[in-house]
Scaffold this motif. Sequence first.
Motif: not given
Length: 302
Positions: A37-38, A40-42, A44-46
């Motif tokens: 999750q971190q 993907e958040a960094n 900004s994409m799945q």
Amino acid sequence: MNVRQLEVLRTLLVTGSTIATARAMGLSQSGVSRLLQQLEANLSMQLFARDKGRLIPTPEAEKLAYDAELVLAGIDRFTNLAQDLRSGAVGPESVRIALPNSLADQFTPDLLADFDRDFPRVRIETFFDTSGAITRLIEQRIVDFGFLRYEGQQSSSVELEVVVSGRKVCVIPAGHPLAGLDIVTPRDLRNIPLILTGRNRPTRMKLDEIFRQAGVTQTVKIETHSNNSAFSYAANGLGIAIINSFFAHLTKDARIVIRPFDPPLTQSFGLAKAAGVPLSIAAEALSRRMKHMLRNVEGPQN
């Protein structure tokens, strides 16, 4: 973004599940999910689609995985290089040390043999010379470090750490009448052939002054410029040598006895390097070994 996140990406692409990834990486399943999750958040994409408990990598994840593998491979190379530098498997072309001639035969071979067991690929270059020459070699950074007498002050471009001290002793042929004394004074040495070192050096001038104050004229048979030669001359019956106890106890020889000279006259010695210049890992390791061995030489006393 951190290395652990990239490792999760790489492992997830192989296993396809957080459970298998957690097992492979020694993490909890929730830990794997949190790292993903971190990441993907960094970015900004799945990176993965969820499908009945399995993770399906997106095309973006597939493309990023290639560079992630390159980054991780580079980190592995970096880590392995650091380990090799610590162990001496690779490193400086050589470690260069400067030592007095008196340490050439009785001390240095054991030092280097001990060092070579842990740093077999490091090449050692040894320079044997006078204290003045050793100081210049250190100042000019021709050597990494050297062994020097402590004279109370040093060149500002040289850092010296005092390691051992010793007092003046008499090296006496075993059959000599003075061999039976517990201590030897200037009066005992009246008209006795002497073997002396360090002419015009501060400690030698102090020794000469002690004789003058005792009203004894020295009978100097041999002036020499190394302690081991003075020791050898005494062992061969050429006279009584007055040298520092540190050097006197480097050699065991049944032909001589060693007796304290009184009044006491002490001298300190240490390892010196260029001021403000750090040693390489290999040079630092050799320096530590040398300090340990110097302190274990039988005889030096403060």
